[in-house]
Design an enzyme around this catalytic site. Structure first.
Site, PDB file in Angstrom:
ATOM      1  N   PRO A 124       7.968 -14.209  18.822  1.00  0.00           N
ATOM      2  CA  PRO A 124       7.308 -15.087  17.841  1.00  0.00           C
ATOM      3  C   PRO A 124       8.314 -15.818  16.952  1.00  0.00           C
ATOM      4  O   PRO A 124       8.138 -17.012  16.647  1.00  0.00           O
ATOM      5  CB  PRO A 124       6.439 -14.124  17.030  1.00  0.00           C
ATOM      6  CG  PRO A 124       6.200 -12.974  17.944  1.00  0.00           C
ATOM      7  CD  PRO A 124       7.469 -12.821  18.723  1.00  0.00           C
ATOM      8  N   TYR A 125       9.366 -15.117  16.543  1.00  0.00           N
ATOM      9  CA  TYR A 125      10.420 -15.728  15.714  1.00  0.00           C
ATOM     10  C   TYR A 125      11.132 -16.837  16.486  1.00  0.00           C
ATOM     11  O   TYR A 125      11.339 -17.943  15.970  1.00  0.00           O
ATOM     12  CB  TYR A 125      11.397 -14.636  15.294  1.00  0.00           C
ATOM     13  CG  TYR A 125      12.663 -15.107  14.649  1.00  0.00           C
ATOM     14  CD1 TYR A 125      12.690 -15.518  13.313  1.00  0.00           C
ATOM     15  CD2 TYR A 125      13.863 -15.112  15.358  1.00  0.00           C
ATOM     16  CE1 TYR A 125      13.876 -15.928  12.724  1.00  0.00           C
ATOM     17  CE2 TYR A 125      15.050 -15.518  14.776  1.00  0.00           C
ATOM     18  CZ  TYR A 125      15.056 -15.930  13.450  1.00  0.00           C
ATOM     19  OH  TYR A 125      16.233 -16.344  12.863  1.00  0.00           O
TER      20      TYR A 125
END
Length: 209
Positions: A124-125
Site C-alpha cells: 500500500p505504501y
C-alpha cells in the site's frame, strides 16, 4: 530561497534540516505539534504547523522549494497510508503549483515503480508513492524524485550508487539519504530527474550532481 520541509520531524527530515541550517540555507520545518518546534528553533530553523491530513497550504507561503520527506511506513494502516503518502503528497504538489514554487523534491521508494514486487506489508505504501510520483511527473513542476532502498540506521558513509541491479543489496543508511536530498536541495539546476539510490562506492555529490 526558503525550502519547506514536509516531514521535517522524521528521522531523515531532521537530518536534512540540520544539514541545511549548517550550510546557511533557509528552511522551514513543517511540524504537526508545537511540542516539536523547540528541536528546530534551537538550530535557528523556522517552524510552521501543518498536518497532511488537514489544511496546510499556508505553510508554503514565501517558499520557493518544497521537499516532501513524509512517509507513513510499513506499520501504518492502509487507509492512513492513502491519506498521508498519497492524498497528502498530491495536495502538496497542488499547493506547490498554486504557490509557483521553483522545484519539488520528493522522497519516494526504490520499488515504487512496481509496488507488487515489494513485501506484502509495504505494497500500500509503495502504491501510494507510485501514484504520487506519477502525478508529480505529469505536473508542471520542475522536480527531483529520489528512490532510496531499504533504510538502515548505519552511520552515513557519503558513498552511494544508482546501479541497483549490480549492487549486492538494496540497503541505504538514512544519513546517506539525507545527504542525497541535501545535495539535490542545494543544487537548483538539478531538475526532472528520478534517482534510484542504495549504499555504494561513489560519492553522493558525484551521483546526485
Amino acid at each position: 530561497m526558503t525550502v519547506l520541509v514536509i516531514g521535517a520531524n522524521g528521522r531523515i527530515g531532521r537530518q536534512v534540516c540540520a544539514l541545511a541550517a549548517e550550510a546557511g540555507i533557509p528552511v522551514r520545518a513543517m511540524v504537526r505539534h508545537r511540542a516539536e518546534e523547540p528541536l528546530f528553533e534551537e538550530q535557528g530553523i523556522e517552524t510552521v504547523q501543518g498536518d497532511l491530513e488537514g489544511d496546510f497550504h499556508e505553510a508554503l507561503a514565501g517558499c520557493d522549494q518544497v521537499l516532501f520527506a513524509a512517509g507513513s511506513g510499513p506499520h501504518t494502516s492502509a487507509d492512513r497510508t492513502l491519506l498521508v503518502d498519497l492524498h497528502g503528497a498530491v495536495r502538496a504538489i497542488q499547493f506547490a503549483e498554486e504557490a509557483g514554487v521553483s522545484r519539488f523534491i520528493m522522497l519516494s521508494a526504490l520499488r515504487a515503480a512496481d509496488p507488487l514486487v515489494g513485501p506484502e506489508n509495504l505494497r500500500p505504501y509503495l502504491a501510494a508513492k507510485y501514484a504520487a510520483d506519477l502525478i508529480l511527473q505529469r505536473s508542471a513542476l520542475p522536480h527531483v524524485i529520489l528512490r532510496p532502498g531499504k533504510f538502515t540506521d548505519d552511520e552515513p558513509t557519503g558513498l552511494v550508487t544508482t546501479d541497483t541491479d549490480q549492487s549486492p543489496g538494496v540497503d541505504i543508511s538514512r544519513g546517506n539519504v539525507a545527504l542525497a536530498l541535501f545535495t539535490a536541495l542545494r543544487n537548483p539546476d538539478i531538475t526532472d530527474r528520478e534517482i534510484p539510490l542504495v549504499d555504494g562506492d561513489r560519492s553522493v555529490d558525484d551521483v546526485i550532481r
